[in-house]
Design a protein around this motif. Structure first.
Motif, mmCIF file in Angstrom:
data_model
loop_
_atom_site.group_PDB
_atom_site.id
_atom_site.type_symbol
_atom_site.label_atom_id
_atom_site.label_comp_id
_atom_site.label_asym_id
_atom_site.label_seq_id
_atom_site.Cartn_x
_atom_site.Cartn_y
_atom_site.Cartn_z
ATOM 1 N N UNK A 111 0.793 -1.515 0.241
ATOM 2 C CA UNK A 111 -0.107 0.261 0.397
ATOM 3 C C UNK A 111 0.814 1.532 -0.160
ATOM 4 N N UNK A 112 2.472 1.223 0.841
ATOM 5 C CA UNK A 112 2.760 2.391 0.915
ATOM 6 C C UNK A 112 4.349 2.275 0.480
ATOM 7 N N UNK A 113 4.628 2.741 -0.463
ATOM 8 C CA UNK A 113 5.844 2.777 -1.755
ATOM 9 C C UNK A 113 6.206 4.052 -2.105
ATOM 10 N N UNK A 114 7.500 3.776 -2.350
ATOM 11 C CA UNK A 114 8.287 5.602 -2.509
ATOM 12 C C UNK A 114 9.599 5.075 -3.559
ATOM 13 N N UNK A 115 10.525 5.404 -4.342
ATOM 14 C CA UNK A 115 11.375 4.545 -5.155
ATOM 15 C C UNK A 115 12.343 5.513 -4.272
ATOM 16 N N UNK A 116 13.141 5.453 -4.372
ATOM 17 C CA UNK A 116 14.135 5.720 -3.773
ATOM 18 C C UNK A 116 15.865 5.242 -5.476
ATOM 19 N N UNK B 197 5.847 0.784 10.029
ATOM 20 C CA UNK B 197 6.791 1.172 9.182
ATOM 21 C C UNK B 197 5.473 2.110 7.849
ATOM 22 N N UNK B 198 6.274 3.382 7.890
ATOM 23 C CA UNK B 198 5.993 4.351 6.687
ATOM 24 C C UNK B 198 6.704 4.948 6.165
ATOM 25 N N UNK B 199 6.560 5.188 4.766
ATOM 26 C CA UNK B 199 7.840 5.981 4.133
ATOM 27 C C UNK B 199 6.840 6.859 3.735
ATOM 28 N N UNK B 200 7.602 8.216 3.611
ATOM 29 C CA UNK B 200 6.509 9.120 2.478
ATOM 30 C C UNK B 200 8.140 10.145 1.442
ATOM 31 N N UNK B 201 7.616 10.447 0.576
ATOM 32 C CA UNK B 201 9.180 11.233 0.072
ATOM 33 C C UNK B 201 8.458 13.006 0.179
ATOM 34 N N UNK B 202 9.843 13.468 0.752
ATOM 35 C CA UNK B 202 9.514 15.017 0.903
ATOM 36 C C UNK B 202 10.767 15.761 0.673
ATOM 37 N N UNK B 203 10.253 16.347 -0.433
ATOM 38 C CA UNK B 203 11.130 17.901 -1.197
ATOM 39 C C UNK B 203 12.430 16.477 -1.173
ATOM 40 N N UNK B 204 11.857 15.620 -1.855
ATOM 41 C CA UNK B 204 12.599 14.087 -3.013
ATOM 42 C C UNK B 204 13.540 13.440 -1.946
ATOM 43 N N UNK B 205 13.181 13.314 -0.499
ATOM 44 C CA UNK B 205 14.243 12.556 0.382
ATOM 45 C C UNK B 205 13.173 12.070 1.506
ATOM 46 N N UNK B 206 13.414 10.894 1.183
ATOM 47 C CA UNK B 206 12.836 9.568 2.249
ATOM 48 C C UNK B 206 12.624 9.502 3.548
ATOM 49 N N UNK B 207 11.545 10.067 4.166
ATOM 50 C CA UNK B 207 11.665 10.453 5.535
ATOM 51 C C UNK B 207 10.495 8.742 6.088
ATOM 52 N N UNK B 208 11.195 7.981 6.866
ATOM 53 C CA UNK B 208 10.341 7.088 7.028
ATOM 54 C C UNK B 208 10.177 7.221 8.422
ATOM 55 N N UNK B 209 8.283 6.675 9.124
ATOM 56 C CA UNK B 209 8.232 6.309 10.621
ATOM 57 C C UNK B 209 7.660 5.209 10.967
ATOM 58 N N UNK B 210 8.016 4.956 12.486
ATOM 59 C CA UNK B 210 7.374 4.055 12.669
ATOM 60 C C UNK B 210 6.174 4.417 13.617
ATOM 61 N N UNK B 211 6.091 3.357 14.512
ATOM 62 C CA UNK B 211 5.446 3.495 16.338
ATOM 63 C C UNK B 211 5.846 4.966 16.941
ATOM 64 N N UNK B 212 7.205 5.137 17.065
ATOM 65 C CA UNK B 212 8.097 6.279 17.105
ATOM 66 C C UNK B 212 8.867 6.330 17.199
ATOM 67 N N UNK B 213 8.810 7.776 16.131
ATOM 68 C CA UNK B 213 9.487 8.921 15.564
ATOM 69 C C UNK B 213 10.296 9.000 14.459
ATOM 70 N N UNK B 214 10.940 9.289 13.662
ATOM 71 C CA UNK B 214 11.422 9.648 12.356
ATOM 72 C C UNK B 214 13.101 9.361 11.930
ATOM 73 N N UNK B 215 13.060 8.268 10.983
ATOM 74 C CA UNK B 215 14.123 7.807 10.418
ATOM 75 C C UNK B 215 14.381 8.053 9.343
ATOM 76 N N UNK B 216 15.770 7.851 9.033
ATOM 77 C CA UNK B 216 16.297 7.789 7.437
ATOM 78 C C UNK B 216 17.481 7.037 7.679
ATOM 79 N N UNK B 217 17.781 6.312 5.872
ATOM 80 C CA UNK B 217 18.413 5.578 5.814
ATOM 81 C C UNK B 217 19.605 5.802 6.017
ATOM 82 N N UNK B 218 20.466 4.848 6.067
ATOM 83 C CA UNK B 218 21.707 4.949 5.711
ATOM 84 C C UNK B 218 22.369 4.072 4.976
#
Length: 956
Positions: A452-457, A500-521
């Motif tokens: 249901x929730x998809x974003x390209x990187x 866990x969800x993923x959103x593309x904001x200003x061409x940057x992927x932002x991941x969210x969870x049941x607590x807080x925001x995350x980015x992929x390193x």
């Protein structure tokens, strides 16, 4: 009658059509209705006004209504006649006009409103007026306007202004009282006379409903049925309005200019109409829009910008200035909101009941044919409209839905970065490939998770799930196959596997969870926290949906709040959530969604339809929102209400005094913030009893019982839905102590104590002699006691010596007992050894032929037998045994003289609890001989069969 009804419905259709043409996105403002069963009054309401303290007053058929945002009160006038008009003076008096009467309400010493009639002081010739429709205050004077006279009250006397013409409604316009003289025209009051305005004769036969400022040079004059007119220095011009708005078909009961600059028209047959200064229709509200009634008698804008309408049947509040409005079944939109899209083809809204398209001609939303059922997404890709639907992927073609692929469960489409003609479709069971050129769908093997929730990187696709984590999928360049799938969850930096969800904001992927925001390193192949967002929104935030507009504003839905992150530059944001508190309980919590149509139109999926948010209207109002004590009640032996909620007469710093028998209090309070709709929260404390503020609560009363004496200060403050907090309101009181804790009582206690002390000193001298003798006697007695103590100590010492001797004897006995047992055991061992030697010698003797050696061996055997049968050891053993066992052998011998020495020894060995074999060795007999010996002893002791020999000997 049929003609009137037909015209009315035609008019409403035109209004609705015009409303739709002007507003293609915005919904209907929040409307709150109040019926007679709520405010406990008559159905009809007329004038409405707000006190500076926030209380709202309404002229009602059954009296004066008062509303504090929590509860309604009704105050009746003389003879319980209908109240038509209200005016609140600077001194706090509430002037009311009613049928054949006018007067005022004012608070008494306890803050209870009571009515005083002023009309009763009129002469009989002036008393026969009909109704007081308007009241105005100007300077020190109050004007009561009827259809026959205008009464001027200066605080002590009443003066009547009459006319040769029947009077219509009067108006206060910029410090001038205007009235319409029927058959003459619009006049003004000047020096106690009515003078016709320049050009005022134009209105001699046109009933005026209001006069107010239109612009710097013109007035706007509304009539009941002749339309709207501008007036400037005697020049009167009909105001042009939208062609769709036929004012000739409307009865305008009241018109006014709103704080926004718009013009509100309260009509008899068309509800509330709002136009701009150009006459264009902006809003139209009637029963179909949510009003309780279509007849609007009066319009009032309160201190917080809410629009109040008094109706022929009830009262309505319209939050016209709110940044939020609703798009729901009033627009023919059915179901909970899930998705939205504004495109060149129109405005589309998706619900659980289908996809709807806005119809600008009707102002309604029409169901797109073929889309009935759950809609998840609506997207525009390369000028084509694709729908994610429960029944499968669809495309809107010529206003109808076309099913593209017969596989149920289509979530969303994402273009392949390497080939925009290829769309990847997320489904219930994985991912499909859709070629927009050939319209062909192909199942992509290797991944069967719901997507249901998809974003390209880049060329990698992230697919997140609510209960597993985030999948990273690597595709071949043509998108035909998945080359690699990797799952990231709590083992890769996320706090858990959930939400866990993923959103593309200003061409940057932002991941969210049941607590807080995350980015992929990518360097560590792990997820790390996004500290800036965590600090703003909260490290425990669980984001449901996020979307940004073109200005970089990030709108989001979190499980406990909604808000927007506004960019401040340097990659920093400002968090705004307070304004969204108005709708935080209305969003669709199934698959929460927020859609940015453009910078000025944001849609939030709601439980019923959608909520529209207009950022340009989002101006948090700073007003005199305050909290009021509505009732202070004293409880105890007698209950009484101290204040009924109107201005206190208590002087600052002077607390009210109460007896200890009246030491219980109940406080009721309210904060008139009407947009909060009962969601105002309160905090309170009672100094000298409860020093800290209580938790925020919706409860609007607090009770304290059995308070101790002392001075107290009750304080309360309120917080509205926008988290604005009022200053505190206080009430001070003092409880006198009970009579046994009063100053007089303590003085009496002191005098009594002094008398007792004085009497005590007087008796000291007499007691001194007695004490001297007593001391001497005491000393003698003490000497005797000491002697007695010495004797006691001596006796205790002797007893202690005796005890120690006994302990010593017991110790010696114990040692002897141990020695005795040891001796017996040595004897047993010795006899065993001698018997062995004897038997060995006998055997050797049998084998020898040397007579001399045989003789010598026989002598040795006889010597051993003699030693085994000798009694020398027994005498010593008997002496020791009697010491240890209380002269057992002696007592047994005396009790049973027939026992032989051998039987006495036998008995002693039994008392020592020796085994049969051990006894046989000691007595140098066989085991059979021991049994015979036991039998003989039983017989001489005369024991019965049921008596045990060992038990008897042990107890003897």
């Amino acid at each position: 009658m049929q003609r009137i009804i037909g015209v009315t419905f035609l008019l409403l259709g035109l209004l609705t059509q015009s409303y739709g043409q002007v507003n293609t996105v915005e919904g209907i403002p929040f409307i709150q209705n109040y019926g007679p069963d709520t405010y406990l009054g008559g159905i009809q309401n007329w004038s409405i006004v707000q006190h500076q303290n926030g209380l709202l007053y309404v002229a009602n058929n059954l009296g004066l209504l008062e509303y504090d945002g929590h509860s309604w009160r009704n105050y009746a006038v003389k003879n319980r006649t209908k109240v038509r008009s209200i005016h609140i003076a600077d001194d706090g008096r509430i002037y009311v006009g009613s049928q054949r009467d006018f007067g005022y309400f004012s608070p008494d010493q306890r803050g209870q409103l009571s009515y005083t009639s002023l009309a009763d002081s009129l002469s009989s010739s002036l008393r026969d007026f009909d109704e007081t429709w308007k009241i105005y205050g100007m300077g020190d004077n109050v004007y009561f306007c009827t259809f026959s006279e205008i009464f001027i009250y200066n605080g002590s006397t009443i003066k009547a202004i009459t006319s040769d013409f029947p009077l219509e409604i009067s108006f206060l316009f910029e410090g001038v009282l205007l009235t319409q003289e029927w058959g003459k025209g619009l006049s003004k009051l000047s020096n106690s006379t009515l003078e016709l305005l320049e050009g005022g004769a134009f209105f001699k036969d046109k009933r005026i409903s209001n006069v107010f400022r239109y612009n710097d040079d013109q007035w706007l004059i509304s009539t009941f049925s002749e339309g709207l007119f501008t007036y400037s220095n005697g020049v009167i011009t009909p105001m042009k309005v939208s062609k769709s708005l036929d004012l000739s078909q409307l009865i305008v009961n009241y018109a006014t200019r709103l704080s926004s600059g718009l013009i509100g028209l309260g009509t008899q047959n068309g509800g509330l109409i709002v136009i701009n200064q150009s006459g264009e229709l902006i809003y139209q509200f009637d029963q179909s829009s949510g009003l309780k009634d279509r007849t609007v008698n009066f319009i009032y804008e309160d201190l917080q910008g809410n629009l109040w309408l008094t109706l022929n049947n009830g009262i309505s509040r319209v939050d016209l200035n709110s940044a939020f409005s609703r798009i729901d079944d009033r627009f023919s939109l059915s179901g909970s909101g899930y998705t939205a899209l504004k495109s060149a083809s129109g405005l589309f809204l998706g619900t659980n009941n289908g996809l709807y398209q806005f119809n600008s001609k009707t102002g309604k939303y029409n169901l797109v044919p073929g889309t009935s059922g759950q809609v998840y997404s609506i997207q525009e890709v390369k000028d084509r409209l694709f729908v994610g639907h429960h029944n499968g992927p669809m495309e809107i073609v010529n206003g109808r839905a076309k099913l593209l692929f017969p596989e149920k469960g289509s979530w969303v489409f994402k273009p392949l970065p390497s080939d925009p003609d290829i769309l990847l479709q997320g489904t219930y069971l994985g991912i499909n490939k859709f070629n927009t050129e050939t319209n062909r769908f192909d199942k992509i093997p290797g991944f069967e998770e719901s997507s249901r929730v998809m974003e390209f990187d880049g060329n990698d696709l992230w697919v997140t799930q609510g209960y597993k984590g985030a999948f990273r999928l690597s595709f071949s360049p043509d998108g035909n196959e998945i080359q690699n799938v990797k799952l990231y969850n709590s083992e890769n930096g996320f706090p858990s596997d959930l939400l866990i969800n993923v959103y593309k904001i200003d061409n940057q992927l932002i991941f969210t969870s049941d607590s807080g925001f995350y980015q992929f390193d990518a360097a560590t192949d792990r997820f790390t926290s996004l500290k800036p967002l965590d600090e703003l929104v909260g490290a425990d935030a669980s984001i449901v949906d996020m979307e940004a507009d073109d200005k970089g504003n990030i709108y989001f839905i979190e499980r406990n709040k909604l808000g927007v992150l506004k960019p401040k530059g340097n990659f920093s944001y400002e968090l705004t959530t307070k304004t969204f508190n108005k709708v935080k309980n209305l969003w669709n919590d199934d698959l929460g969604n927020i859609t940015v149509l453009d910078e000025e139109n944001i849609l939030i999926g709601a439980k019923e339809g959608f909520i529209h948010y207009s950022p340009k209207k989002d101006q948090l109002k700073q007003n005199n929102f305050n909290v009021l004590l509505r009732e202070v009640k004293n409880e105890g032996v007698n209950d009484s209400i101290l204040n009924y909620g109107h201005p206190f007469n208590q002087e600052i710093g002077t607390p009210s005094l109460f007896s200890y028998r009246q030491n219980s209090f109940q406080f009721s309070f309210a904060a008139p913030h009407f947009e909060s709709d009962g969601q105002v929260a309160y905090q309170y404390k009672l100094e000298n009893f409860q020093e800290e503020w209580s938790e925020w609560s919706a409860t609007n009363f607090k009770e304290y019982t059995n308070l101790r004496e002392g001075r107290y200060k009750f304080s309360v403050r309120a917080k509205n839905i926008f988290d604005q907090v009022t200053s505190e309101t206080s009430y001070e009181f003092k409880i006198n102590p009970p009579i046994h804790r009063t100053t007089f009582a303590y003085a009496l206690y002191g005098v009594t104590a002094f008398i007792l002390i004085f009497s005590g000193f007087k008796t000291v001298e007499v007691k001194h002699k007695r004490k001297t003798q007593a001391i001497e006697d005491s000393k003698n007695e003490e000497i005797q006691q000491r002697d007695s103590k010495i004797q006691d100590i001596t006796k205790k010492s002797e007893d202690e010596i005796f005890r120690l001797r006994n302990e010593k004897l017991q110790t010696e006995v114990g040692l002897k007992s141990q020695a005795l047992t040891s001796s017996a055991m040595h004897l047993i061992q010795k006899n065993q050894l001698l018997n062995q030697i004897k038997n060995t010698l006998k055997n050797i003797n049998k084998e020898q032929e040397d007579k001399q050696l045989v003789k010598e061996l026989g002598r040795i055997v006889r010597s051993i037998d003699k030693d085994l049968s000798t009694g020398t050891q027994w005498d010593q053993f008997q002496a020791n045994f009697d010491q240890v066992h209380g002269n057992f052998i002696t007592r047994l011998k005396e009790a049973y003289p027939g026992l032989t020495p051998q039987e006495l020894r036998f008995s002693a060995y039994i008392r020592m609890n020796l085994s049969t074999k051990e006894i046989a060795n000691l007595l140098n007999i066989s085991v059979r001989g021991v049994e015979i010996g036991r039998y003989r002893v039983r017989k001489k002791l005369e024991l019965k069969r049921e008596n045990n020999l060992s038990d008897f000997i042990l107890r003897f």
